[in-house]
Design an enzyme around this catalytic site. Structure first.
Site, PDB file in Angstrom:
ATOM      1  CG  HIS A 185      -4.410 -71.336   5.632  1.00  0.00           C
ATOM      2  ND1 HIS A 185      -4.704 -70.000   5.724  1.00  0.00           N
ATOM      3  CD2 HIS A 185      -4.641 -71.689   4.330  1.00  0.00           C
ATOM      4  CE1 HIS A 185      -5.116 -69.558   4.529  1.00  0.00           C
ATOM      5  NE2 HIS A 185      -5.086 -70.553   3.676  1.00  0.00           N
ATOM      6  CB  CYS A 279      -1.418 -65.226   8.570  1.00  0.00           C
ATOM      7  SG  CYS A 279      -2.110 -66.719   9.260  1.00  0.00           S
TER       8      CYS A 279
HETATM    9  N1  ARG Z   1      -8.996 -64.097   6.290  1.00  0.00           N
HETATM   10  C1  ARG Z   1      -7.908 -64.818   5.683  1.00  0.00           C
HETATM   11  C2  ARG Z   1      -8.445 -66.049   4.986  1.00  0.00           C
HETATM   12  O1  ARG Z   1      -9.357 -66.656   5.489  1.00  0.00           O
HETATM   13  C3  ARG Z   1      -6.893 -65.184   6.703  1.00  0.00           C
HETATM   14  C4  ARG Z   1      -5.671 -65.850   6.128  1.00  0.00           C
HETATM   15  C5  ARG Z   1      -4.697 -66.261   7.162  1.00  0.00           C
HETATM   16  N2  ARG Z   1      -3.484 -66.659   6.598  1.00  0.00           N
HETATM   17  C6  ARG Z   1      -2.775 -67.750   6.918  1.00  0.00           C
HETATM   18  N3  ARG Z   1      -1.603 -67.920   6.388  1.00  0.00           N
HETATM   19  N4  ARG Z   1      -3.291 -68.681   7.695  1.00  0.00           N
HETATM   20  O2  ARG Z   1      -7.979 -66.430   3.938  1.00  0.00           O
END
Ligand code: ARG
Length: 286
Positions: A185, A279
């Site tokens: 991300h 996150c």
């Molecule tokens: N386990 C989640 C996923 O893989 C973690 C998300 C993390 N969020 C972020 N904004 N990077 O989607």
């Protein structure tokens, strides 16, 4: 979709030594990790063999929430739902700017059930919201810097959704390609520090996107691997105070040198799901 350099405030950033940092009040949405677990693997940080201490995750999350309140910010909560262990990563649920919102369309079926809760919150709070036709994971990949959205693609958010987001929110958008699966991300690879300042981890970006970042933000902070691998860039800044993973000590030093105030928090349990401070925090931009 890329816009001219002249339209981007960061292009004109003055050397940091002349800048006076000021905090601006922020509004956040968070989701308590009551049902947090690592039950499936959708990013390289997740490992089914590592035990997760949910009570500890809740305590760490509560400390993050308290840090925002101590800084004078507003925190709203969306109720967590059983069976959605990643719901604590609220940033992924939407992108809201100036009364308009785009609700997430998640890349993985495991998280699809989170979107209706975000849509309901946006509706209840008067936002004109849409869901994109193509995949978008909210502020995981869509970060507002001043009046511009920096938008990641390559792992989660579909580049085609960038056009939908820019159209609906009526904000100019710059697309950036992510290339390292650890930094899946944009908010794991790039931190927004104020309306014209960012920090990022260069190896997470494709060459053409790195060139874009260097052109638009010549004074950006570039962080080292040790900090990036602690998810050190996954921060929330109010323009002065930067709430961040405490383990990213090198980045904290860089922030101090640039006149910011690092506020370290320990979210080690939530790191097991591949997320940290940002996150867990959906910012509602006015
Ligand atoms: N386990 C989640 C996923 O893989 C973690 C998300 C993390 N969020 C972020 N904004 N990077 O989607």
């Amino acid at each position: 979709m890329d816009i001219a350099d002249s339209a981007i405030p960061g292009a004109q950033t003055r050397p940091h030594t002349t800048v006076d940092r000021t905090a601006r009040h922020r509004r956040f949405v968070m989701i308590r990790p009551t049902h947090f677990a690592v039950d499936y693997v959708i990013n390289p940080w997740m490992d089914l063999s590592t035990p997760v201490d949910t009570a500890r995750a809740v305590a760490q999350w509560e400390a993050l929430r308290q840090a925002y309140i101590d800084l004078g910010h507003t925190v709203d909560e969306v109720d967590p739902a059983p069976g959605l262990p990643d719901m604590v990563y609220a940033a992924n649920g939407a992108m809201a700017v100036g009364g308009r919102a785009v609700v997430a369309r998640f890349a993985h079926a495991e998280r699809a059930g989170e979107a209706p809760a975000h849509a309901a919150w946006m509706l209840d709070h008067g936002f004109v919201s849409v869901q994109t036709r193509h995949t978008n994971e909210g502020q995981g990949d869509l970060l507002l810097v001043g009046a511009t959205i920096l938008a990641g693609y390559g792992f989660r958010t579909d580049r085609r959704a960038h056009h939908e987001v820019a159209d609906h929110l009526q904000v100019p958008l710059v697309s950036l390609e992510l290339v390292d699966p650890r930094f899946y991300h944009l908010d794991t690879a790039l931190a927004v520090l104020d309306d014209e300042s960012i920090a990022y981890y260069p190896p997470a970006f494709a060459d053409h996107s790195l060139a874009t970042l260097r052109r638009l933000y010549p004074h950006a902070i570039e962080v080292a691997s040790a900090d990036a691998y602690a998810l050190g860039l996954n921060v929330v800044s109010d323009g002065l105070n930067v709430v961040m993973p405490a383990a990213a000590t090198g980045f904290a030093d860089q922030l101090r040198q640039h006149g910011f105030r690092p506020v370290g928090v320990d979210l080690s349990e939530l790191l097991k799901g591949g997320g940290s401070v940002k996150c867990c925090t959906l910012e509602v931009h006015s």
